[in-house]
Design an enzyme around this catalytic site. Sequence first.
Site, PDB file in Angstrom:
ATOM      1  CE1 TYR A   1       1.019   0.336   4.241  1.00 48.83           C
ATOM      2  CE2 TYR A   1       0.311   2.469   3.911  1.00 48.83           C
ATOM      3  CZ  TYR A   1       0.890   1.690   4.489  1.00 48.83           C
ATOM      4  OH  TYR A   1       1.734   2.130   5.675  1.00 48.83           O
TER       5      TYR A   1
ATOM      6  CB  ILE B   1      -3.606   1.949  10.902  1.00 49.52           C
ATOM      7  CG1 ILE B   1      -3.877   0.489  10.288  1.00 49.52           C
ATOM      8  CG2 ILE B   1      -3.204   2.919   9.761  1.00 49.52           C
ATOM      9  CD1 ILE B   1      -4.897  -0.342  11.177  1.00 49.52           C
ATOM     10  CG  ASP B   2       1.107   3.094   8.896  1.00 43.76           C
ATOM     11  OD1 ASP B   2       0.488   3.972   8.746  1.00 43.76           O
ATOM     12  OD2 ASP B   2       1.425   2.257   7.758  1.00 43.76           O
ATOM     13  CB  ALA B   3       2.098   2.320  15.359  1.00 43.34           C
TER      14      ALA B   3
END
Length: 254
Positions: free
Chosen positions: A101, A185-187
């Site tokens: 993504y 969200i990434d973490a």
Amino acid sequence: MTDEATPTPKDVSISVFFPCYNEEANVERTTRAALKACRRLVRDFEIIIVNDGSKDRTGEIADRLAAEHDHVRAVHNDPNLGYGGALQRGFREARKDWVFYTDGDGQFDFEEIELLLAMLDEYDIISGFRLNRRDSMLRKINAFCWGVLVNRVFGMRIRDVDGAFKIFPRRLFDEIEMWSMGALIDAEILAKATRLGYRIGQVGVHHYARTAGTQTGANLRVIFRAFRELFRLRRRIIQSTPLRSSATPTAPTP
Ligand SMILES: Nc1nc2c(ncn2[C@@H]2O[C@H](COP(=O)(O)OP(=O)(O)OP(=O)(O)O)[C@@H](O)[C@H]2O)c(=O)[nH]1
Ligand SMILES: [Mg+2]
């Protein structure tokens, strides 16, 4: 004669997605860039436009692009679910072995997926870090401090946790639940993958200034929500995600 600058498409199958919130000025260009890079780089791919409840013509343009191109799908969150909600949707929609993504606003170069693909034999996940972050000094300082905090809280050493240029094996998303609807969200995903023993490789990628559309990623509401979620998330991850020494490798596509 073979053109040495054009590599043979790699034998991997990959879902490429990007979240779009009010990106009517960017979505078509981004989709075309994704198509071009995927055709050059991989044997099997799908492109998923995640329209996150846009109020402009993003959804309409995404549907038209999906009708025009076999490899393109458009999915719509209605209403807008936020950055985390948009990424969650993309990861859940992915059907191929690998999921990549990036942002839908054209700040990264899809051709650099090549750098990530080259590392897949050695790692399970590749996380791109921005070599030349095109943001204001204040935003860079904030991001640096936030990155130090997130790495400490989750026991990781990721150079650019929020760098929106990453590839994951799809099976990771069968193993984890995702909770963050905001910027965390990434973490969350990287922290869970680290606990589950996935090996994370990192590579520098280029970052470009936004040329169209409006910036929303740095607003105060987003930042406050991320802080509140961070500590709640740490408690929940420790309770729910087992510590494993290594993950099962992704089998190469036959
Ligand atoms: N801000 C925001 N972005 C979303 C949302 N849903 C999807 N996105 C997309 O997420 C990507 C990242 O958001 P951006 O606003 O570009 O964040 P940024 O890159 O930190 O900020 P810019 O400097 O403005 O580009 C973009 O492609 C957005 O269209 C949402 O609810 N809010
Ligand atoms: Mg952006």
